[in-house]
Write a protein that holds these residues in place. Sequence first.
Motif, short mmCIF file in Angstrom:
data_model
loop_
_atom_site.label_atom_id
_atom_site.label_comp_id
_atom_site.label_asym_id
_atom_site.label_seq_id
_atom_site.Cartn_x
_atom_site.Cartn_y
_atom_site.Cartn_z
N GLN A 109 0.81 -1.17 0.15
CA GLN A 109 0.12 -0.20 -0.19
C GLN A 109 0.87 1.11 0.07
N ASP A 110 0.39 2.21 -0.62
CA ASP A 110 1.24 3.41 -0.72
C ASP A 110 1.62 3.96 0.74
N THR A 111 0.88 3.84 1.52
CA THR A 111 0.80 4.43 2.75
C THR A 111 1.83 3.52 3.69
N ALA A 145 7.81 -3.76 1.02
CA ALA A 145 7.92 -5.15 1.10
C ALA A 145 9.22 -5.35 0.28
N LEU A 146 9.46 -4.88 -0.70
CA LEU A 146 10.65 -5.00 -1.32
C LEU A 146 11.48 -3.61 -1.30
N ASP A 147 12.92 -3.68 -1.03
CA ASP A 147 13.53 -2.28 -0.89
C ASP A 147 14.65 -2.14 -1.83
N ASP A 148 14.72 -1.83 -2.67
CA ASP A 148 15.90 -1.73 -3.65
C ASP A 148 16.73 -2.85 -3.99
N ALA A 175 7.14 -10.62 -8.07
CA ALA A 175 7.46 -9.55 -9.03
C ALA A 175 8.11 -10.05 -10.40
N VAL A 176 9.01 -10.96 -10.10
CA VAL A 176 9.76 -11.37 -11.23
C VAL A 176 8.73 -12.08 -12.43
N ASP A 177 7.69 -12.63 -11.95
CA ASP A 177 6.60 -13.13 -12.95
C ASP A 177 5.54 -12.61 -13.30
N GLY A 178 5.71 -11.02 -12.94
CA GLY A 178 4.71 -10.13 -13.35
C GLY A 178 3.27 -10.30 -12.93
N LEU A 179 3.60 -10.75 -11.33
CA LEU A 179 2.22 -10.76 -10.59
C LEU A 179 2.01 -9.80 -9.49
N LEU A 180 3.05 -8.58 -9.87
CA LEU A 180 2.99 -7.59 -8.81
C LEU A 180 3.28 -6.39 -9.67
N PRO A 181 2.34 -5.34 -9.26
CA PRO A 181 2.72 -4.31 -10.23
C PRO A 181 3.59 -3.29 -9.50
#
Lengths: 279, 290
Positions: free
Chosen positions: A15-17, A22-25, A52-58
């Motif tokens: 969430q933006d807030t 969850a992943l940091d650089d 993220a690698v599988d494109g399941l996360l924006p």
Amino acid sequence: MENIIEVQHLSYRYQDTDERPALDDISFTVKAGEWLALVGHNGSGKSTLARAVDGLLPFSEGTVTVGGIKLTPDTVWQVREKIGMIFQNPDNQFVGATVEDDVAFGLENRQISRAEMVPRVKAALDEVGMQAFAQREPGALSGGQKQRVALAGIVAIAPDILILDEATSMLDPQGRRDMLALVQHLREEKHLTVISITHDIDEAASADRILVIDDGKLVEEAKPAEIFAQGERLVHLGLDVPFTAKLKQALQDRGITVPAGYQTTTEMEEWLWQSLSNT
Amino acid sequence: MAITFEHVGYTYQAGTPMATPALSDVSFTVPDHGYLAIIGHTGSGKSTLIQQINALLKPTTGKISVDDFTITPQTTNADLKPLRRHVGMVFQFPESQLFEETIQRDIAFGPQNFGVSEDEANQRALNMLETVGLDESFADRSPFELSGGQMRRVAIAGVLAMQPKILVLDEPTAGLDPQGRLEMMTLFNRLHQEQGLTIILVTHQMEDVAAYADEVAVMQAGKLLTCATPQEVFNDSDWVQSSDIAVPRAAKFAQRLSDRGVKWDQLPLTADQLADQLVQRWPGMGAHHE
């Protein structure tokens, strides 16, 4: 060897807030044909990274490139073509009424003709030793058999990359060993790149390289032997302490000087035997 | 509470053409405050066996005694309610049974079902949260916002809130990370030590068998192969091999050294036990030094 996966400065917030991402650089690369283990305690972000690698996360920041294709909303399907994923609970990934229907599902999605589909399904089930179960209901199989069927589904679509997301954690020890041996075999035969997310020390030991994720950050990257040399600290990294490290700690506590670094059980056995014979 | 199985047999769908025998002629005793591990391959009858302990499945033949209760094929469900209150069952992946809106209500559900007042059930829920290592701030949260490991703790708190005398655990650490596994096993051991709970643990983790269990029952194809101390069971290496059971890593490693001529007083089952015996044999250190 070329890099089949390149991840650059990847960050993600659910969430933006959210204060903590969850992943940091995160940045790393994976070479074609490599076996990479992702370890970290529960909630460290390793599954999020695989998604993220599988494109399941924006994801919001950074880039992911798979097989030379930069992951964007337009290329996500091309990227997913290259990746097969197996999750922890096999019951959550079955769609077919029979084992062969289930294996055929991925091919149907790719509009493969029936004439081509039938032999590919058969070959895939043969590959994992589940041909005899083709007509069975997936729900009635044992955990290890279910994961084999899931692997057959992946063999059928022949991706370049296999991601195992704690795929052996629900299996009994025998099922786990069988599954790892099968993945190793498929990897050699099909030249697969393997990423395994795991807490299992034997599975991590199968890898060429281990990435340690903690609090969404990539905190370490090394060969298994270097990671295993950390002894008791491994529990904080989400891994079991290898038996040889436990034994070394126990000997050290009793005033015996032990060699530095990680030793395999064979090396440890040799060293102990030499020491005991050395009177 | 002590548990005794006498010649217990169980057949699924008995009396039909689909009849499948799952247990045959199983006899053993677990003393009050005992800690029994049950091992065996998938499909060997472990889960069928533990479901007899609170009569979720009733024996087709034989007799089970749990303290003063007796379960036979003729026992009716009405007779079983008091027994079930004393036997806490933690099934595989118990978090899948969470259903309430708040964690406190989920934990309080069981005791209320057995006639405990709402206030007391809620108070017990708070106490149990603490027992499983979650603080009071969790009470009003939804159980579905938690991580897998936290959800499992809540599910276990719900079982503990019924204040059972016997805790039956079916692979309680499956799918947890090593830290979570260790915390969970430590919790059960504490309940066993401090509150005297009788523990029945179904597991594939031989390290846990070696570390915690007084006795280990080995199941194979619905039969009880043996029930003895871990030391006795793992010590007979020919039997272990022919019965196709796994042994703790320390025992396996010690076996490799004994193949090269190292003699053990008794087979070490843990890294600490192995280290103790190695020190005694260490040149210049041990009592055995010649």
